[in-house]
Design an enzyme around this catalytic site. Sequence first.
Site, PDB file in Angstrom:
ATOM      1  N   TYR A 105       0.100 -12.990  -7.244  1.00 41.40           N
ATOM      2  CA  TYR A 105       0.315 -12.395  -8.610  1.00 41.40           C
ATOM      3  C   TYR A 105       1.157 -11.257  -9.015  1.00 41.40           C
ATOM      4  O   TYR A 105       0.872 -10.947 -10.287  1.00 41.40           O
ATOM      5  CB  TYR A 105      -1.960 -11.078  -8.509  1.00 41.40           C
TER       6      TYR A 105
ATOM      7  N   SER B  71      -0.062  -4.538 -15.031  1.00 42.84           N
ATOM      8  CA  SER B  71      -0.805  -3.509 -14.019  1.00 42.84           C
ATOM      9  C   SER B  71      -0.224  -2.502 -12.835  1.00 42.84           C
ATOM     10  O   SER B  71       1.020  -3.211 -13.266  1.00 42.84           O
ATOM     11  CB  SER B  71      -1.499  -5.059 -13.188  1.00 42.84           C
TER      12      SER B  71
END
Length: 261
Positions: free
Chosen positions: A157, A144
């Site tokens: 995250y 990501s």
Amino acid sequence: METSARLAVISGGGGGIGRALCRELVQRGYEVVALGRSPRRLRELEAMTVRAADAGASDHPPVRGVVCDVTDETETDRVLSALGPVSVLVNNAGTAESAPLHDTTLRSWHDHLAANATSAFLLTRQVIPGMRERDRGRVVFIASTAARAGTPYTAAYTASKHAMLGLARVVAAEVAGTGVTSNAVCPSFVRTPMTERSVQRIAERTGRTPEAAQQALTDSGPLGRLVEPEEVAAAVGYFVSDAAACVNGQSLVLDGGGIQS
């Protein structure tokens, strides 16, 4: 469960990105095994690829779904050992929640590390010896933009995606000079059910409409829209191709130019 040598294993295969990855690798001639925890989603995935084959969209075997908790060491070792030689591994399984750091629970922290980093560690550790023995293989990590920068309210995250990217780079260093490569794809927000859930949480917490909440996500980067799952799959398709045989230890950012590699 013995399979051919051109076997691709995709974790999180039943999700939005996972389905696009399955389609991409099937079209590239791989026999694809999708790992996931939801039997229902895996059955839907299998049915979708069967329908595509029946409609003449593909002359390759349909995707096979295998239920597997990829955060469990015993289960991942058992499933992968039964599959036989793996040519491509795509570490796509993951989870995402948001909260301010002071509201991030230890359970959430552990869950993110397990789903986003430990799963990739377990699967990669299992397939790398065989790839090195055959002197050929591809490992791709779906990370990501959060693996390359810090943003508010994403402590668990972001930390877990940094861990995933770090693992990809370590694997690349260990296989350098062989026929095995390890690379990562780092997209910004992708049009998936996971992102839809994030939009819904933003709307609930801020009082915005879902449309305004999604616009806030797209406005956070230069692309001006969500990344499509097929765009992520295309990047993976490049990394597993012969054209990328000399590409190792790289992270391809899909965000329209906000984060430089």
